[in-house]
Design a protein around this motif. Structure first.
Motif, PDB file in Angstrom:
ATOM      1  N   LEU A 114      17.980  15.625 -10.647  1.00 18.87           N
ATOM      2  CA  LEU A 114      17.357  16.337  -9.534  1.00 18.87           C
ATOM      3  C   LEU A 114      18.393  16.579  -8.454  1.00 18.87           C
ATOM      4  CD1 LEU A 114      13.974  14.474  -8.939  1.00 18.87           C
ATOM      5  CD2 LEU A 114      14.275  16.755  -9.858  1.00 18.87           C
ATOM      6  N   PRO A 115      18.418  17.783  -7.859  1.00 19.55           N
ATOM      7  CA  PRO A 115      19.249  17.950  -6.671  1.00 19.55           C
ATOM      8  C   PRO A 115      18.660  17.118  -5.543  1.00 19.55           C
ATOM      9  CG  PRO A 115      17.910  19.908  -7.057  1.00 19.55           C
ATOM     10  CD  PRO A 115      17.715  19.015  -8.242  1.00 19.55           C
ATOM     11  N   GLY A 116      19.496  16.490  -4.749  1.00 19.76           N
ATOM     12  CA  GLY A 116      18.984  15.633  -3.695  1.00 19.76           C
ATOM     13  C   GLY A 116      18.628  14.271  -4.238  1.00 19.76           C
ATOM     14  N   THR A 117      17.814  13.551  -3.505  1.00 15.52           N
ATOM     15  CA  THR A 117      17.471  12.189  -3.870  1.00 15.52           C
ATOM     16  C   THR A 117      15.959  12.023  -3.931  1.00 15.52           C
ATOM     17  OG1 THR A 117      17.467  11.502  -1.555  1.00 15.52           O
ATOM     18  CG2 THR A 117      19.551  11.297  -2.750  1.00 15.52           C
ATOM     19  N   THR A 118      15.539  10.901  -4.473  1.00 16.60           N
ATOM     20  CA  THR A 118      14.122  10.541  -4.482  1.00 16.60           C
ATOM     21  C   THR A 118      13.915   9.404  -3.492  1.00 16.60           C
ATOM     22  OG1 THR A 118      13.864  11.176  -6.797  1.00 16.60           O
ATOM     23  CG2 THR A 118      12.208   9.691  -5.888  1.00 16.60           C
ATOM     24  N   ALA A 119      13.027   9.601  -2.547  1.00 18.29           N
ATOM     25  CA  ALA A 119      12.683   8.569  -1.571  1.00 18.29           C
ATOM     26  C   ALA A 119      11.367   7.936  -1.991  1.00 18.29           C
ATOM     27  CB  ALA A 119      12.558   9.165  -0.170  1.00 18.29           C
ATOM     28  N   VAL A 120      11.316   6.614  -1.991  1.00 17.45           N
ATOM     29  CA  VAL A 120      10.150   5.877  -2.499  1.00 17.45           C
ATOM     30  C   VAL A 120       9.421   5.174  -1.371  1.00 17.45           C
ATOM     31  CG1 VAL A 120       9.506   3.847  -3.872  1.00 17.45           C
ATOM     32  CG2 VAL A 120      10.999   5.586  -4.856  1.00 17.45           C
ATOM     33  N   HIS A 121       8.097   5.198  -1.442  1.00 16.20           N
ATOM     34  CA  HIS A 121       7.244   4.480  -0.486  1.00 16.20           C
ATOM     35  C   HIS A 121       6.167   3.759  -1.285  1.00 16.20           C
ATOM     36  CE1 HIS A 121       4.571   3.684   2.945  1.00 16.20           C
ATOM     37  NE2 HIS A 121       3.604   4.166   2.197  1.00 16.20           N
ATOM     38  N   THR A 122       5.976   2.451  -1.042  1.00 18.61           N
ATOM     39  CA  THR A 122       4.939   1.704  -1.754  1.00 18.61           C
ATOM     40  C   THR A 122       3.827   1.289  -0.812  1.00 18.61           C
ATOM     41  OG1 THR A 122       6.040  -0.438  -1.471  1.00 18.61           O
ATOM     42  CG2 THR A 122       6.586   0.827  -3.456  1.00 18.61           C
ATOM     43  N   ASP A 123       2.629   1.204  -1.373  1.00 22.49           N
ATOM     44  CA  ASP A 123       1.460   0.759  -0.619  1.00 22.49           C
ATOM     45  C   ASP A 123       0.445   0.247  -1.638  1.00 22.49           C
ATOM     46  OD1 ASP A 123      -1.093   0.742   0.908  1.00 22.49           O
ATOM     47  OD2 ASP A 123       0.094   1.775   2.432  1.00 22.49           O
ATOM     48  N   PRO A 124      -0.155  -0.935  -1.422  1.00 17.33           N
ATOM     49  CA  PRO A 124      -1.129  -1.443  -2.388  1.00 17.33           C
ATOM     50  C   PRO A 124      -2.456  -0.688  -2.375  1.00 17.33           C
ATOM     51  CG  PRO A 124      -0.996  -2.902  -0.494  1.00 17.33           C
ATOM     52  CD  PRO A 124       0.102  -1.890  -0.330  1.00 17.33           C
ATOM     53  N   SER A 125      -2.669   0.158  -1.367  1.00 19.11           N
ATOM     54  CA  SER A 125      -3.939   0.870  -1.225  1.00 19.11           C
ATOM     55  C   SER A 125      -3.862   2.256  -1.846  1.00 19.11           C
ATOM     56  CB  SER A 125      -4.309   0.992   0.255  1.00 19.11           C
ATOM     57  OG  SER A 125      -5.377   1.910   0.435  1.00 19.11           O
ATOM     58  N   THR A 126      -4.710   2.513  -2.827  1.00 22.02           N
ATOM     59  CA  THR A 126      -4.797   3.845  -3.416  1.00 22.02           C
ATOM     60  C   THR A 126      -5.272   4.854  -2.385  1.00 22.02           C
ATOM     61  OG1 THR A 126      -5.142   3.067  -5.676  1.00 22.02           O
ATOM     62  CG2 THR A 126      -6.048   5.219  -5.145  1.00 22.02           C
ATOM     63  N   ALA A 127      -6.229   4.464  -1.550  1.00 22.79           N
ATOM     64  CA  ALA A 127      -6.729   5.375  -0.515  1.00 22.79           C
ATOM     65  C   ALA A 127      -5.609   5.805   0.423  1.00 22.79           C
ATOM     66  CB  ALA A 127      -7.852   4.700   0.268  1.00 22.79           C
ATOM     67  N   ALA A 128      -4.744   4.865   0.808  1.00 18.36           N
ATOM     68  CA  ALA A 128      -3.639   5.198   1.705  1.00 18.36           C
ATOM     69  C   ALA A 128      -2.644   6.129   1.032  1.00 18.36           C
ATOM     70  CB  ALA A 128      -2.943   3.919   2.170  1.00 18.36           C
ATOM     71  N   LEU A 129      -2.358   5.909  -0.251  1.00 19.23           N
ATOM     72  CA  LEU A 129      -1.430   6.772  -0.970  1.00 19.23           C
ATOM     73  C   LEU A 129      -2.003   8.184  -1.132  1.00 19.23           C
ATOM     74  CD1 LEU A 129      -0.221   4.258  -3.700  1.00 19.23           C
ATOM     75  CD2 LEU A 129       1.188   5.217  -1.857  1.00 19.23           C
ATOM     76  N   ASP A 197      -4.708  -9.673  -1.783  1.00 16.78           N
ATOM     77  CA  ASP A 197      -3.938  -8.832  -0.864  1.00 16.78           C
ATOM     78  C   ASP A 197      -4.934  -8.052  -0.009  1.00 16.78           C
ATOM     79  OD1 ASP A 197      -2.408  -6.972   0.461  1.00 16.78           O
ATOM     80  OD2 ASP A 197      -1.202  -6.415  -1.273  1.00 16.78           O
ATOM     81  N   PRO A 198      -5.011  -8.328   1.301  1.00 12.03           N
ATOM     82  CA  PRO A 198      -6.010  -7.657   2.144  1.00 12.03           C
ATOM     83  C   PRO A 198      -5.756  -6.177   2.323  1.00 12.03           C
ATOM     84  CG  PRO A 198      -4.494  -8.929   3.498  1.00 12.03           C
ATOM     85  CD  PRO A 198      -4.178  -9.270   2.066  1.00 12.03           C
ATOM     86  N   HIS A 199      -4.561  -5.717   1.970  1.00  9.42           N
ATOM     87  CA  HIS A 199      -4.245  -4.302   2.114  1.00  9.42           C
ATOM     88  C   HIS A 199      -4.656  -3.478   0.906  1.00  9.42           C
ATOM     89  CE1 HIS A 199      -0.957  -5.529   5.224  1.00  9.42           C
ATOM     90  NE2 HIS A 199      -2.147  -5.443   5.759  1.00  9.42           N
ATOM     91  N   GLU A 200      -5.083  -4.150  -0.154  1.00  7.42           N
ATOM     92  CA  GLU A 200      -5.615  -3.400  -1.283  1.00  7.42           C
ATOM     93  C   GLU A 200      -6.954  -2.790  -0.884  1.00  7.42           C
ATOM     94  OE1 GLU A 200      -5.966  -5.775  -4.761  1.00  7.42           O
ATOM     95  OE2 GLU A 200      -3.807  -5.988  -5.060  1.00  7.42           O
ATOM     96  N   ASP A 201      -7.389  -1.772  -1.632  1.00  4.43           N
ATOM     97  CA  ASP A 201      -8.701  -1.190  -1.369  1.00  4.43           C
ATOM     98  C   ASP A 201      -9.782  -2.255  -1.531  1.00  4.43           C
ATOM     99  OD1 ASP A 201      -7.646   1.520  -1.094  1.00  4.43           O
ATOM    100  OD2 ASP A 201      -7.247   1.366  -3.245  1.00  4.43           O
ATOM    101  N   HIS A 202     -10.826  -2.139  -0.741  1.00  5.88           N
ATOM    102  CA  HIS A 202     -11.932  -3.111  -0.737  1.00  5.88           C
ATOM    103  C   HIS A 202     -11.461  -4.495  -0.296  1.00  5.88           C
ATOM    104  CE1 HIS A 202     -13.930   0.031  -3.031  1.00  5.88           C
ATOM    105  NE2 HIS A 202     -12.996  -0.062  -3.950  1.00  5.88           N
TER     106      HIS A 202
END
Length: 316
Positions: A114-129, A197-202
């Motif tokens: 890929l031209p450029g780079t891939t930036a990654v962000h993680t979050d345990p919440s599907t709703a937030a993603l 994990d309180p940050h997961e959904d529900h």
């Protein structure tokens, strides 16, 4: 008003920060000044570039188109001048989100070329993603939905199944009386202290409570811990047990075991918005191939996968 390079930098800063307040601080401008300049830019272009949200701002569809062109102009001018772009301004080809774990670290190397780079962000919440993809802060994300506890879809966000069925395993201290068993019945864990994990959904508890109640007991949720390293330390030292990804590796003092009957199942999906910087079909293949590679990291999951595992076909 004639658009200038500084105006393009303003638009990019607001998008990258997700907030006019943070963008103003990054650009060393007052918030009223930045707001006024952004309004003039939007008037000049003839349409809003950002939706104003309670939590900040997110690019509109028109804004995403303008941002792509603005980044190309700035990067092209830097190349013409022979300048090295500052680290924060280097072209990001793909902004990819996902749940914490090893999967994205195996996906990204498969996107070489890929031209450029891939930036990654993680979050345990599907709703937030999903919200981050919908709001333009991510181009795509790998999300996990528990069967029976699915997060509702969002308009404008495309979705394709990668792994239809992924069982949740249980992490136990190695000295636990049940640790020698190759498969553990959830009912045998009644009375254990559970870590969520309180940050997961529900809040991380609804699927666990439903499965435990079906097994005849209410779980004792003793600890709410958000990072994997701390959770593993609590399990290793005998202070609790937790549901775990089946691809999780075991280590000194900790084992990861399947549960009888797979009482908690997840589905792994790829979500994205259009235009996506990379073909969703190519990204789907990269995620599927990376996931299959990870199934061998835990011997219990390797056996489960050989009998029950499958990945879905790539989206059209």
């Amino acid at each position: 008003m004639e658009l200038e390079f500084r105006h393009l930098r303003i638009v990019i800063a607001v998008a990258d920060e997700g907030s006019i307040t943070r963008a103003a601080a990054a650009l060393k401008l007052s918030q009223p000044s930045l707001t006024s300049q952004l309004q003039r830019i939007e008037r000049e272009l003839g349409a809003p570039l950002f939706d104003r949200l309670r939590t900040g701002v997110a690019p509109t569809a028109f804004g995403r188109s303008v941002l792509a062109k603005a980044r190309a102009v700035l990067h092209g001018m830097a190349a013409l001048r022979g300048e090295a772009l500052p680290a924060a301004d280097r072209p990001i080809r793909l902004r990819l989100g996902g749940f914490p774990g090893s999967l994205l670290s195996v996906v990204v190397p498969r996107l070489v070329g890929l031209p450029g780079t891939t930036a990654v962000h993680t979050d345990p919440s599907t709703a937030a993603l999903l919200a981050a993809v919908r709001g333009g802060r991510l181009d795509a994300a790998v999300v996990a939905d528990v069967h029976g506890f699915e997060v509702p879809p969002l308009p404008g966000v495309h979705r394709a199944v990668v792994v239809p069925r992924e069982p949740r395993f249980v992490a136990l201290p190695a000295r636990h009386p049940l640790a020698h068993r190759p498969v553990i019945a959830l009912a045998d864990l009644a009375g254990e202290h559970w870590i969520v994990d309180p940050h997961e959904d529900h809040g991380g508890t609804a699927p666990l409570r439903a499965a435990c109640r079906a097994a005849g007991f209410d779980p004792v949720v003793a600890h709410e811990i958000s990072d994997t390293s701390s959770t593993r330390d609590f399990v290793r030292t005998g202070q609790g047990v937790c549901l775990a990804q089946p691809t999780a590796t075991e280590g000194p003092g900790l084992v990861v075991r399947p549960l009888v009957g797979d009482p908690v199942l997840r589905r792994i999906d790829l979500v994205w918005t259009q235009p996506c910087p990379i073909s969703p079909a190519r990204l789907h293949r990269a995620v599927a191939d990376a996931y299959v590679e990870l199934t061998g990291r835990n011997s219990g999951y390797a056996r489960w996968w050989a009998e029950h595992g499958a990945v879905a076909g790539t989206p059209a």
